[in-house]
Design a protein around this motif. Structure first.
Motif: not given
Length: 178
Positions: A75-80, A91-93, A96-103
């Motif tokens: 998922l892509a989302a705004f992080w409040l 920021p937009v974050v 990922g479905s496999e645990g990937e994360t990132g700003v």
């Protein structure tokens, strides 16, 4: 006016209406793997996904406003995280479905330039360890220029600035998972 809390900001809607160059799977690392939503997910959908993704039934994901996904369901989302600031300044974050994360972008304005430069949220998260061959999209660049002319930056600069501002995001998210 956004009466239901699900209406996307106009610049985001305009960019998503243009669509993304998937390149029909031709070539390794070519195209953008992103499926935008016509509106934000509702809080119930976010809570259900967030609890399943983290394995933590105590969380509801209310600090995220989800606006799209990649082909695997990340998922892509705004992080409040910027209290009192409008959504365009959040920021937009990517989660990922496999645990990937990132700003991936510091604000909506930076996100517009990121996608104009040929990167989606997943590609930005995987950068630079992914064989991605970005292609600038003139239609998305026109939207970014119209809405954020003073924020023009390359995708590399957008990604680097976002990671520098929020260096502990991956660890924070990891600490919430069970």
């Amino acid at each position: 006016m956004d009466h239901d809390g699900r209406t996307l900001p106009t610049p985001l809607s305009e960019a998503h209406e243009v669509g993304f160059d998937y390149s029909d799977g031709v070539g390794v690392g070519v195209g953008v793997d992103f499926e935008p939503y016509p509106h934000f997910l509702d809080s119930g959908e976010i809570a259900e996904w967030w609890r399943a993704w983290t394995g933590n039934a105590e969380l509801d994901g209310s600090e995220f406003r989800v606006f799209g996904q990649d082909g695997t369901g990340g998922l892509a989302a705004f992080w409040l995280v910027r209290h009192g600031e409008p959504i365009e300044q959040q920021p937009v974050v990517f989660l990922g479905s496999e645990g990937e994360t990132g700003v991936v972008a510091q604000t909506l304005w930076d996100y517009l330039w990121l996608v104009a430069d040929g990167f989606g949220p997943w590609e930005a998260t995987a950068y630079p360890n992914h064989e991605h061959e970005p292609r600038t999209d003139a239609r998305l660049a026109e939207i970014a220029q119209r809405w954020a002319p003073s924020r023009r930056r390359s995708a590399d600069d957008v990604i680097t600035a976002a990671r520098e501002e929020f260096p502990g995001f991956d660890e924070l998210i990891g600490s919430l998972c069970r």
